[in-house]
Write a protein that holds these residues in place. Structure first.
Motif, mmCIF file in Angstrom:
data_model
loop_
_atom_site.group_PDB
_atom_site.id
_atom_site.type_symbol
_atom_site.label_atom_id
_atom_site.label_comp_id
_atom_site.label_asym_id
_atom_site.label_seq_id
_atom_site.Cartn_x
_atom_site.Cartn_y
_atom_site.Cartn_z
ATOM 1 N N SER A 181 0.834 -1.196 0.000
ATOM 2 C CA SER A 181 0.000 0.000 0.000
ATOM 3 C C SER A 181 0.868 1.245 0.000
ATOM 4 C CB SER A 181 -0.903 0.015 1.236
ATOM 5 O OG SER A 181 -1.641 -1.176 1.317
ATOM 6 N N ASN A 184 0.705 8.046 2.123
ATOM 7 C CA ASN A 184 0.918 9.472 1.911
ATOM 8 C C ASN A 184 1.452 9.735 0.501
ATOM 9 O OD1 ASN A 184 0.984 12.208 2.559
ATOM 10 N ND2 ASN A 184 3.081 12.103 3.355
ATOM 11 N N GLY A 185 1.116 8.879 -0.445
ATOM 12 C CA GLY A 185 1.517 9.080 -1.824
ATOM 13 C C GLY A 185 3.006 8.994 -2.076
ATOM 14 N N HIS A 203 -6.729 3.662 6.160
ATOM 15 C CA HIS A 203 -6.799 4.845 5.308
ATOM 16 C C HIS A 203 -7.622 5.938 5.981
ATOM 17 C CE1 HIS A 203 -7.206 7.254 1.685
ATOM 18 N NE2 HIS A 203 -8.507 7.237 1.833
ATOM 19 N N MET A 204 -7.018 7.110 6.192
ATOM 20 C CA MET A 204 -7.685 8.260 6.797
ATOM 21 C C MET A 204 -8.387 7.887 8.113
ATOM 22 S SD MET A 204 -6.737 10.555 4.763
ATOM 23 C CE MET A 204 -7.593 12.111 4.780
ATOM 24 N N THR A 226 -4.153 9.821 7.271
ATOM 25 C CA THR A 226 -3.095 9.641 6.285
ATOM 26 C C THR A 226 -3.610 8.696 5.203
ATOM 27 O OG1 THR A 226 -1.444 9.920 8.011
ATOM 28 C CG2 THR A 226 -0.718 8.833 5.993
ATOM 29 N N ARG A 227 -3.273 9.042 3.970
ATOM 30 C CA ARG A 227 -3.729 8.201 2.855
ATOM 31 C C ARG A 227 -2.972 6.871 2.858
ATOM 32 N NH1 ARG A 227 -2.126 10.972 -1.941
ATOM 33 N NH2 ARG A 227 -0.937 12.375 -0.605
ATOM 34 N N GLU A 229 -3.179 3.788 0.333
ATOM 35 C CA GLU A 229 -3.860 3.345 -0.878
ATOM 36 C C GLU A 229 -3.235 2.057 -1.382
ATOM 37 O OE1 GLU A 229 -4.660 7.937 -2.233
ATOM 38 O OE2 GLU A 229 -2.691 7.012 -2.221
ATOM 39 N N PRO B 125 -0.563 14.651 6.394
ATOM 40 C CA PRO B 125 -0.910 13.512 7.232
ATOM 41 C C PRO B 125 -1.110 13.933 8.684
ATOM 42 C CG PRO B 125 0.984 12.994 5.872
ATOM 43 C CD PRO B 125 0.711 14.447 5.679
ATOM 44 N N ASP B 128 -7.007 16.497 9.627
ATOM 45 C CA ASP B 128 -8.279 16.215 8.985
ATOM 46 C C ASP B 128 -8.657 17.437 8.153
ATOM 47 O OD1 ASP B 128 -10.673 15.200 8.267
ATOM 48 O OD2 ASP B 128 -11.610 15.353 10.243
#
Lengths: 331, 178
Positions: A181, A184-185, A203-204, A226-227, A229, B125, B128
């Motif tokens: 995964s 945070n890109g 995720h988030m 935090t992303r 993905e 990060p 929100d």
């Protein structure tokens, strides 16, 4: 200055088993792990009275964060009552005096092997995941110096190639657990061998997740919001296990992650993997008053947590809740 | 095993301070309260003989030496205690690590005033959406210098202290000056 000024008073054992310098080292590395989400940070990984590979990484994080008011929950593959979970929980309680719980809603610190609880975690909870193999690139690049360079360059093409080969060979992505995964890109991480079902829960999320590999001596983290993905192709969407239609043979729970129990007639029965969710379902069925938290999944479908404040009031205590500083915050 | 060890005062302080620090870095821009005011608690929780530190404020040198840290120039320090930041060049001299070794980036502890000064918005990060706040008592051009010293994943992680208050600014956060 005397020797007594420089030394601490003698004690049979340090509080929380780890000595103060081990804790400070881990604290420093945890800060770096949180500041660069998903990036593996090396740490010393001290000896604990447990074999490496049995959760020593997670245990060291728990021992560092624990205090006599921390309510601890330990999960092993979803179950609170397996030998490994029970031993770690008892050890944590013995060396810290911390209260223990099986209830996800009551826990402050949750150490887990291979599962994220089914009930949505709150912002005041910390999830510590035990990681056997922290390096997502290992299947495609066994040399860890080259793998480090690949992380530095964000050179993850081979990860997609690996997934592509699985699709060509088998018609679908075969990666069942520790699905690579993007965090945070920027950094690809392995979310420890949690099932695909559990990856969207990171995720988030509202809670902080710390992933620690004791044998491999690496620590990484997923802060709240935090992303995370999963690596996918545009035309091949990410799929979680299709457990929406399964019913637990013991508790009757539905719509959550199940363990498959092979039967002697060649068929299989299913049992809810998060053991405490099963226990709560049974107690609720029997008419007892139990507090069942909101779950990430409803009828086997992932439901994004509702925006706004945390779900449900805290029943145990409130002194760990964030207390804002006067004069800080919004201008 | 005979008895459960009891947490002494130092352990309790360090544990509570670190809980606040970890919380602050996990949720950038959200103020958090430490049990005690000032850098002493942070030094107790994080610093020991394995650390190379720089102290821009001479008053912080005794507790750092007491903790056993080596005093070095900012370029070599893994922790930089700026006190009240007066030298605008200090930020640029701190070690940022590299993409290969992001953990070499320094932790910078700065005394500031919350709720004063220029308004900023933190995005990234741990946040929100976005969080708006004011952090004052910083030198002119601080936010520009901070943006310059972060080349994610390399960069400097900053902890702002205001008495007992604490705000974390990890390198992953993007700062917009309002």
């Amino acid at each position: 200055m005397t020797l007594a000024d420089l030394a601490r008073p003698w004690a049979a054992m340090s509080y929380g088993f780890l000595d103060a310098s081990a804790k400070r080292e881990l604290r420093r590395k945890m800060i770096k792990a949180v500041c660069v989400p998903g990036c593996q940070m090396p740490y010393a990984s001290r000896e604990v009275p447990m074999a490496r590979g049995w959760g020593t990484g997670g245990l060291q994080v728990s021992l560092t964060l624990i205090n006599p008011r921390t309510r601890v929950k330990v999960i092993d593959q979803g179950a609170d009552d397996s030998v490994n979970a029970a031993s770690i929980r008892r050890f944590l309680a013995r060396v810290s005096g911390a209260p223990v719980t099986l209830d996800t809603l009551e826990a402050d610190l949750i150490q887990s092997r291979h599962r994220v609880p089914e009930e949505i975690l709150r912002s005041d909870q910390v999830l510590v995941l035990q990681v056997p193999n922290p390096e997502p690139l290992r299947p495609v690049q066994p040399n860890m110096s080259i793998a480090r360079q690949m992380h530095a360059d964000a050179d993850y093409g081979r990860m997609w190639l690996q997934l592509y080969e699985q699709i060509v060979r088998s018609g679908r992505v075969m990666q069942g657990a520790s699905y690579p995964s993007m965090v945070n890109g920027r950094h690809v991480m392995t979310p420890s061998p949690i099932p695909r079902w559990d990856v969207p829960k990171l995720h988030m999320a509202r809670h902080l997740t710390i992933l620690s590999a004791g044998r491999e001596k690496r620590i990484f983290a997923v802060p709240p919001f935090t992303r995370v993905e999963p690596l996918v192709f545009d035309d091949v969407p990410y799929r979680v296990e299709d457990h929406g239609g399964l019913t637990c043979a013991r508790s009757g729970a539905r719509g959550v992650f199940m363990n498959e129990i092979p039967q002697s007639d060649g068929g299989s029965a299913h049992e809810v993997s998060d053991s405490e969710w099963g226990v709560k379902t049974i107690r609720h069925r029997d008419g007892e008053a139990v507090r069942m938290g909101e779950t990430w999944y409803r009828d086997g479908r992932f439901v994004a947590p509702r925006p706004g404040p945390d779900p449900g009031p805290r029943s145990v205590r409130t002194d760990a809740d964030p207390d804002p500083v006067p004069g800080g915050g919004a201008p | 095993m005979l008895t459960t060890p009891v947490a002494d005062a130092a352990e309790t302080r360090a544990n509570a301070t670190y809980e606040a620090i970890l919380w602050a870095f996990s949720r950038p821009g959200m103020p958090r309260r430490m049990p005690h005011s000032g850098e002493a608690g942070v030094i107790e929780a994080l610093i020991d003989r394995e650390c190379a530190v720089h102290a821009a404020d001479p008053l912080l040198i005794p507790p750092l030496l007491q903790a056993g840290a080596r005093l070095v120039e900012p370029e070599a320090a893994d922790h930089v205690f700026a006190g009240r930041l007066t030298d605008p060049a200090l930020l640029g001299r701190c070690r940022a690590g590299s993409a290969l070794y992001p953990d070499d980036g320094a932790t910078l502890v700065i005394r500031a005033r919350f709720g004063q000064g220029a308004g900023v918005r933190f995005v990234g990060p741990g946040v929100d959406g976005g969080v708006k706040l004011r952090i004052g008592d910083l030198p002119e051009g601080f936010w520009r210098d901070r943006a310059r010293c972060v080349r994610y994943p390399a960069g400097v992680d900053i902890l702002f202290l205001d008495g007992e208050g604490l705000i974390g600014l990890p390198r992953s956060t993007t700062v917009e000056v309002m």
